[in-house]
Scaffold this motif. Structure first.
Motif, PDB file in Angstrom:
ATOM      1  N   ALA A   1       0.860  -1.192   0.000  1.00  0.00           N
ATOM      2  CA  ALA A   1       0.000   0.000   0.000  1.00  0.00           C
ATOM      3  C   ALA A   1       0.886   1.228   0.000  1.00  0.00           C
ATOM      4  O   ALA A   1       1.892   1.289   0.725  1.00  0.00           O
ATOM      5  N   ALA A   2       0.517   2.218  -0.816  1.00  0.00           N
ATOM      6  CA  ALA A   2       1.306   3.439  -0.931  1.00  0.00           C
ATOM      7  C   ALA A   2       1.155   4.313   0.310  1.00  0.00           C
ATOM      8  O   ALA A   2       0.098   4.348   0.945  1.00  0.00           O
ATOM      9  N   LEU A   3       2.238   5.018   0.645  1.00  0.00           N
ATOM     10  CA  LEU A   3       2.215   6.009   1.721  1.00  0.00           C
ATOM     11  C   LEU A   3       2.308   7.378   1.067  1.00  0.00           C
ATOM     12  O   LEU A   3       3.382   7.929   0.868  1.00  0.00           O
ATOM     13  N   SER A   4       1.141   7.922   0.700  1.00  0.00           N
ATOM     14  CA  SER A   4       1.105   9.179  -0.042  1.00  0.00           C
ATOM     15  C   SER A   4       1.111  10.395   0.872  1.00  0.00           C
ATOM     16  O   SER A   4       1.562  11.469   0.477  1.00  0.00           O
ATOM     17  N   THR A   5       0.566  10.240   2.064  1.00  0.00           N
ATOM     18  CA  THR A   5       0.523  11.330   3.037  1.00  0.00           C
ATOM     19  C   THR A   5       0.908  10.789   4.395  1.00  0.00           C
ATOM     20  O   THR A   5       0.487   9.694   4.777  1.00  0.00           O
ATOM     21  N   MET A   6       1.729  11.542   5.109  1.00  0.00           N
ATOM     22  CA  MET A   6       2.067  11.193   6.486  1.00  0.00           C
ATOM     23  C   MET A   6       1.712  12.379   7.365  1.00  0.00           C
ATOM     24  O   MET A   6       2.149  13.509   7.092  1.00  0.00           O
ATOM     25  N   GLN A   7       0.918  12.129   8.383  1.00  0.00           N
ATOM     26  CA  GLN A   7       0.529  13.216   9.270  1.00  0.00           C
ATOM     27  C   GLN A   7       0.890  12.896  10.720  1.00  0.00           C
ATOM     28  O   GLN A   7       0.883  11.741  11.132  1.00  0.00           O
TER      29      GLN A   7
ATOM     30  N   HIS B   1      -8.381   4.200   4.275  1.00  0.00           N
ATOM     31  CA  HIS B   1      -7.251   4.968   4.817  1.00  0.00           C
ATOM     32  C   HIS B   1      -6.733   6.021   3.837  1.00  0.00           C
ATOM     33  O   HIS B   1      -5.976   6.913   4.219  1.00  0.00           O
ATOM     34  N   GLN B   2      -7.117   5.895   2.558  1.00  0.00           N
ATOM     35  CA  GLN B   2      -6.729   6.863   1.523  1.00  0.00           C
ATOM     36  C   GLN B   2      -5.204   7.038   1.445  1.00  0.00           C
ATOM     37  O   GLN B   2      -4.708   8.113   1.118  1.00  0.00           O
ATOM     38  N   ASN B   3      -4.496   5.970   1.750  1.00  0.00           N
ATOM     39  CA  ASN B   3      -3.024   5.955   1.691  1.00  0.00           C
ATOM     40  C   ASN B   3      -2.389   7.004   2.604  1.00  0.00           C
ATOM     41  O   ASN B   3      -1.316   7.540   2.315  1.00  0.00           O
ATOM     42  N   ILE B   4      -3.072   7.280   3.724  1.00  0.00           N
ATOM     43  CA  ILE B   4      -2.571   8.219   4.721  1.00  0.00           C
ATOM     44  C   ILE B   4      -2.068   7.429   5.926  1.00  0.00           C
ATOM     45  O   ILE B   4      -2.777   6.586   6.473  1.00  0.00           O
TER      46      ILE B   4
ATOM     47  N   THR C   1       1.461   4.656  15.779  1.00  0.00           N
ATOM     48  CA  THR C   1       1.616   4.878  14.341  1.00  0.00           C
ATOM     49  C   THR C   1       0.824   3.870  13.524  1.00  0.00           C
ATOM     50  O   THR C   1       1.083   2.664  13.573  1.00  0.00           O
ATOM     51  N   GLN C   2      -0.136   4.386  12.768  1.00  0.00           N
ATOM     52  CA  GLN C   2      -0.941   3.590  11.845  1.00  0.00           C
ATOM     53  C   GLN C   2      -0.371   3.743  10.444  1.00  0.00           C
ATOM     54  O   GLN C   2      -0.080   4.859   9.993  1.00  0.00           O
ATOM     55  N   VAL C   3      -0.189   2.608   9.747  1.00  0.00           N
ATOM     56  CA  VAL C   3       0.376   2.632   8.398  1.00  0.00           C
ATOM     57  C   VAL C   3      -0.518   1.801   7.479  1.00  0.00           C
ATOM     58  O   VAL C   3      -0.878   0.668   7.814  1.00  0.00           O
ATOM     59  N   PRO C   4      -0.906   2.336   6.310  1.00  0.00           N
ATOM     60  CA  PRO C   4      -1.829   1.623   5.416  1.00  0.00           C
ATOM     61  C   PRO C   4      -1.298   0.282   4.918  1.00  0.00           C
ATOM     62  O   PRO C   4      -0.103   0.109   4.687  1.00  0.00           O
ATOM     63  N   LEU C   5      -2.238  -0.647   4.759  1.00  0.00           N
ATOM     64  CA  LEU C   5      -2.018  -1.915   4.067  1.00  0.00           C
ATOM     65  C   LEU C   5      -3.022  -1.990   2.911  1.00  0.00           C
ATOM     66  O   LEU C   5      -3.960  -1.191   2.861  1.00  0.00           O
ATOM     67  N   PRO C   6      -2.878  -2.929   1.981  1.00  0.00           N
ATOM     68  CA  PRO C   6      -3.854  -3.042   0.895  1.00  0.00           C
ATOM     69  C   PRO C   6      -5.268  -3.248   1.433  1.00  0.00           C
ATOM     70  O   PRO C   6      -5.481  -3.945   2.426  1.00  0.00           O
ATOM     71  N   GLY C   7      -6.243  -2.635   0.753  1.00  0.00           N
ATOM     72  CA  GLY C   7      -7.633  -2.734   1.179  1.00  0.00           C
ATOM     73  C   GLY C   7      -7.894  -1.851   2.382  1.00  0.00           C
ATOM     74  O   GLY C   7      -7.153  -0.917   2.680  1.00  0.00           O
TER      75      GLY C   7
ATOM     76  N   GLY D   1     -12.963   4.860  11.376  1.00  0.00           N
ATOM     77  CA  GLY D   1     -14.225   4.202  11.688  1.00  0.00           C
ATOM     78  C   GLY D   1     -14.045   3.042  12.646  1.00  0.00           C
ATOM     79  O   GLY D   1     -13.164   3.031  13.500  1.00  0.00           O
ATOM     80  N   LYS D   2     -14.901   2.038  12.474  1.00  0.00           N
ATOM     81  CA  LYS D   2     -14.868   0.866  13.349  1.00  0.00           C
ATOM     82  C   LYS D   2     -13.610   0.041  13.080  1.00  0.00           C
ATOM     83  O   LYS D   2     -13.262  -0.244  11.934  1.00  0.00           O
ATOM     84  N   VAL D   3     -12.950  -0.365  14.153  1.00  0.00           N
ATOM     85  CA  VAL D   3     -11.692  -1.098  14.070  1.00  0.00           C
ATOM     86  C   VAL D   3     -11.894  -2.543  14.512  1.00  0.00           C
ATOM     87  O   VAL D   3     -12.593  -2.816  15.496  1.00  0.00           O
ATOM     88  N   THR D   4     -11.267  -3.472  13.768  1.00  0.00           N
ATOM     89  CA  THR D   4     -11.275  -4.881  14.136  1.00  0.00           C
ATOM     90  C   THR D   4      -9.843  -5.386  14.150  1.00  0.00           C
ATOM     91  O   THR D   4      -9.213  -5.571  13.103  1.00  0.00           O
ATOM     92  N   VAL D   5      -9.314  -5.598  15.343  1.00  0.00           N
ATOM     93  CA  VAL D   5      -7.934  -6.070  15.489  1.00  0.00           C
ATOM     94  C   VAL D   5      -7.842  -7.534  15.071  1.00  0.00           C
ATOM     95  O   VAL D   5      -8.675  -8.365  15.450  1.00  0.00           O
TER      96      VAL D   5
END
Length: 403
Positions: free
Chosen positions: A68-74, A193-196, A208-214, A252-256
């Motif tokens: 998954a791309a990391l297009s924005t880091m905040q 996540h919109q690659n954020i 730190t949350q980092v996007p994965l595919p989907g 939104g809703k999180v499922t670990v």
């Protein structure tokens, strides 16, 4: 006695990439590593410079579908202190990139690297462990637990923080610990996540949350050891609610998902990164907290530097001082990155008001000055790239004033 140009001891991610890079640079490699499990549930974020290395090695196209791309880091100040820093967002488009890097499951990365090592003609894979290493001025002898002895001109230690290669080379280390543990997990979420990638700064460390595919992300949650242990022992439903609350419901809703891991945080740096006919890469050379996606990216820069030294003229013998050259080439980058990660982590833990003022002021400056933010972004993904951009930026400003 079997011969090779280079013996690599250690079969992790850094060791495999090193074997591929050096083999494709024209060297014959003995790759020493016992059979490894491929069930690693963690993820790795690789920055643009590392992605370009994988591209040059012909590996990126095989890994890309699992990333998954990391297009924005905040960065969001998630503390409850009186003095809080502003939210800062870094966009890859500001420095002309589609993405700062890509996040990928270690399992997918290991599979692609494993296939490449197994099919590379210049690599001999030896599923054994080193029991003795003799590093001399005229060469290196590695004795294996199967009784085999390997003779080579150089040895690379990719064998982790308890490195046998480092010990054989007589290189000491400096170690330290933190009053923190890192909880590592993956989770699904109901909003895209919109690659954020979002990093919350908290009183106990980064979250730190980092996007994965989907609609999935990975998480590194640095916290007090007792809190990490309690949360890891709770039910997935309880932990999911806690992650969602800490995320301020941004996704939104999180499922670990299954596979929550907790690691105590510590640091280590070798006194030297190379010596004579030996070089240390990865965690044999440097260990620090999982902050800022520095770990494997720093290791891949080790490998790029080592390849430049050992494969510049692959038809010639390897110099008896190649390890010393490597040490000089890598020292500034490793020490500066280790120090910056350490300072950032300790600044989050500090209740000393001047430290909080400096951290908040620094983030405020980054939020309000795009040129400086661009320099920081370039420097973050490739050392020297941001600083090298300063002259051209100044020239552009002078040109605009003159026109």
């Amino acid at each position: 006695m079997n011969q090779a140009d280079i013996t690599i001891v250690g079969g992790g991610l850094a060791g495999m990439v090193a074997a591929i890079a050096l083999a494709r640079g024209g060297r014959h490699i003995a790759f020493v590593a016992p059979p490894a499990a491929r069930s690693d549930g963690r993820t790795t974020a690789l920055m643009d410079q590392s992605i370009r290395l994988l591209g040059r090695l012909g590996l990126w196209d095989k890994i890309a579908p699992a990333t998954a791309a990391l297009s924005t880091m905040q960065i969001i100040d998630g503390t409850h202190r009186l003095l809080r820093a502003p939210t800062v967002a870094f966009h890859a488009a500001e420095i002309g990139l589609d993405a700062f890097g890509y996040n990928m499951p270690n399992k997918a990365l290991l599979a692609v690297l494993g296939d490449a090592v197994a099919t590379e003609g210049n690599i001999r894979v030896i599923e054994a462990s080193a029991v003795a290493i003799d590093i001399r001025d005229d060469g290196v002898t590695v004795t294996l637990d199967n009784g085999e002895m390997l003779q080579s001109s150089f040895v690379v230690g990719a064998d982790g923080r308890n490195s046998m290669v480092r010990e054989a080379a007589g290189i000491s280390v400096r170690t330290w610990s933190y009053p923190q543990s890192a909880m590592v997990l993956n989770f699904a979420h109901s909003l895209p996540h919109q690659n954020i990638s979002t990093e919350f700064h908290t009183e106990s460390g980064p979250f730190t949350q980092v996007p994965l595919p989907g609609d999935r992300s990975s998480l590194v949650w640095v916290q007090k050891p007792t809190e990490a242990a309690d949360r890891a022992a709770s039910t997935p439903e309880v932990l999911s609610v806690q992650v969602e609350e800490r995320m301020q419901s941004l996704l939104g809703k999180v499922t670990v998902e299954d596979g929550v891991q907790v690691w105590p945080l510590s640091g280590m740096t070798a006194s030297r990164f190379g010596k004579g006919r030996a070089a240390l890469i990865g965690e044999a050379a440097h260990v620090f907290p999982p902050i800022g996606a520095q770990g494997l990216n720093l290791s891949l820069r080790d490998i790029m530097a080592l390849t430049d030294i050992l494969c510049d003229r692959p038809q010639q013998a390897i110099s008896a001082t190649a390890g010393d050259q490597f040490d000089r080439k890598r020292r500034t980058d490793i020490i500066s990155r280790t120090a910056s990660v350490d300072v950032l982590n300790r600044s989050l833990l500090s209740d000393f008001l001047p430290v909080q003022v400096l951290r908040a002021a620094g983030l405020h400056v980054l939020a309000s000055l795009p040129p400086l933010r661009g320099i920081v972004m370039r420097e973050g993904i490739e050392p020297g790239r941001g600083l090298g951009f300063i002259p051209s930026m100044l020239m552009e400003k002078l040109r605009r004033k003159a026109s």
